[in-house]
Design a protein around this motif. Structure first.
Motif, PDB file in Angstrom:
ATOM      1  N   PHE B  34       0.874  -1.296   0.050  1.00 14.42           N
ATOM      2  CA  PHE B  34      -0.052   0.208   0.080  1.00 14.42           C
ATOM      3  C   PHE B  34       0.840   1.120  -0.002  1.00 14.42           C
ATOM      4  O   PHE B  34       2.071   1.092   0.712  1.00 14.42           O
ATOM      5  CB  PHE B  34      -0.585   0.033   1.409  1.00 14.42           C
ATOM      6  CG  PHE B  34      -1.718  -1.195   1.542  1.00 14.42           C
ATOM      7  CD1 PHE B  34      -1.221  -2.211   2.062  1.00 14.42           C
ATOM      8  CD2 PHE B  34      -3.160  -1.252   1.259  1.00 14.42           C
ATOM      9  CE1 PHE B  34      -1.743  -3.346   2.196  1.00 14.42           C
ATOM     10  CE2 PHE B  34      -3.763  -2.217   1.412  1.00 14.42           C
ATOM     11  CZ  PHE B  34      -3.140  -3.317   1.978  1.00 14.42           C
ATOM     12  N   TYR B  36       0.079   5.228   1.479  1.00 12.45           N
ATOM     13  CA  TYR B  36      -0.742   6.094   2.150  1.00 12.45           C
ATOM     14  C   TYR B  36      -0.125   7.354   2.281  1.00 12.45           C
ATOM     15  O   TYR B  36       1.122   7.533   1.993  1.00 12.45           O
ATOM     16  CB  TYR B  36      -0.805   5.650   3.723  1.00 12.45           C
ATOM     17  CG  TYR B  36      -1.837   4.428   3.842  1.00 12.45           C
ATOM     18  CD1 TYR B  36      -1.409   3.061   3.809  1.00 12.45           C
ATOM     19  CD2 TYR B  36      -3.248   4.625   4.281  1.00 12.45           C
ATOM     20  CE1 TYR B  36      -2.440   2.127   4.034  1.00 12.45           C
ATOM     21  CE2 TYR B  36      -4.116   3.764   4.365  1.00 12.45           C
ATOM     22  CZ  TYR B  36      -3.664   2.384   4.403  1.00 12.45           C
ATOM     23  OH  TYR B  36      -4.638   1.443   4.741  1.00 12.45           O
ATOM     24  N   LEU B  46      -5.641   6.188   1.859  1.00  8.80           N
ATOM     25  CA  LEU B  46      -5.164   5.408   1.016  1.00  8.80           C
ATOM     26  C   LEU B  46      -4.881   6.183  -0.305  1.00  8.80           C
ATOM     27  O   LEU B  46      -6.041   6.431  -0.750  1.00  8.80           O
ATOM     28  CB  LEU B  46      -5.990   4.128   1.148  1.00  8.80           C
ATOM     29  CG  LEU B  46      -5.522   2.978   0.224  1.00  8.80           C
ATOM     30  CD1 LEU B  46      -4.173   2.438   0.546  1.00  8.80           C
ATOM     31  CD2 LEU B  46      -6.568   1.845  -0.003  1.00  8.80           C
ATOM     32  N   LYS B  49      -3.095   0.310  -3.824  1.00  6.79           N
ATOM     33  CA  LYS B  49      -3.010  -0.828  -3.269  1.00  6.79           C
ATOM     34  C   LYS B  49      -2.651  -1.801  -4.230  1.00  6.79           C
ATOM     35  O   LYS B  49      -3.353  -1.825  -5.179  1.00  6.79           O
ATOM     36  CB  LYS B  49      -3.901  -1.419  -2.100  1.00  6.79           C
ATOM     37  CG  LYS B  49      -5.211  -1.528  -2.408  1.00  6.79           C
ATOM     38  CD  LYS B  49      -6.251  -2.050  -1.605  1.00  6.79           C
ATOM     39  CE  LYS B  49      -7.591  -2.442  -2.243  1.00  6.79           C
ATOM     40  NZ  LYS B  49      -8.568  -2.982  -1.273  1.00  6.79           N
TER      41      LYS B  49
END
Lengths: 114, 113
Positions: B34, B36, B46, B49
């Motif tokens: 991921f 962020y 987010l 991903k």
């Protein structure tokens, strides 16, 4: 949906005091997490929960306690505050779909222990 | 144990130029990865991903990342930086089982006019 909410936003504690950081999510997620973020660092996992009544320790659990009596709420308790607990605390929740999961974070609680 | 290394603590770019934030990971399993973003005094959002589907992942705000297993990398890119992109970016790998996330130390992106 409000998502993940945390209260308070900011708190100053004296050494030895106790407090509870509140976390609530309205997405009906089973999984919930508490992290702390120290300056210049990534987040470290304190505790997590996979459902109501089930909690487990993360990487840095010492000095903290949690409970999970409902799906929505996951409070974090500090019993005897210490300067080392000065940090920003983030709560997160997630759901799993098969083997996929995405965590959604709250806005954080900034805690200063003096 | 899984880990992630963000190779730059700070990256400075001019508005309108490309962005590259580098991330290498270590994993014993097929990882989920991921990115962020954290704007000042805000929570984490987010960006994108990777979960073993397409290796080129497109995220929000024009960001994308490419999963390269041979290089154990998951670098974040954007063709043209905007002032609003200035923030802290975290590369994150999941730690199997209950998907406990392991965070990198972050890269601060600075965007100048």
């Amino acid at each position: 949906n409000a998502g993940v909410t945390q209260t308070p936003k900011f708190r100053i504690l004296k050494i030895g005091q106790s407090m509870t950081l509140q976390c609530t999510q309205d997405m009906n997620h089973n999984y919930m997490y508490w992290y702390r973020q120290d300056p210049g660092m990534g987040l470290k996992l304190i505790y997590y929960s996979v459902g109501a009544g089930i909690t487990d320790k993360g990487e840095v659990p010492n000095g903290y306690n949690v409970s999970r009596s409902t799906t929505e709420d996951f409070p974090l308790r500090l019993e005897l505050a210490a300067p080392s607990q000065t940090s920003v605390y983030f709560c997160a929740s997630s759901y799993r779909r098969g083997d996929q999961e995405t965590q959604y974070f709250g806005p954080g609680t900034r805690l200063l222990v003096l | 144990a899984q880990s992630v290394t963000q190779l730059d603590s700070h990256v400075s770019v001019s508005e309108g130029t490309p962005v590259l934030l580098r991330c290498n990971y270590s994993s014993s399993y097929s990882p989920s990865l991921f990115w962020y973003v954290q704007h000042p005094n805000k929570g984490l959002q987010l960006l994108l991903k990777y979960t073993s589907a397409a290796t080129l992942v497109k995220g929000i705000n024009g960001f994308e990342a490419e999963f390269k297993k041979s290089e154990t990398s998951f670098h974040l890119t954007k063709p043209s930086a905007h002032m609003s992109d200035a923030a802290e970016y975290f590369c994150v790998v999941s730690e199997g089982g209950f998907q406990k996330l392991v965070f990198g130390t972050g890269t601060r992106l600075l965007v100048s006019p």
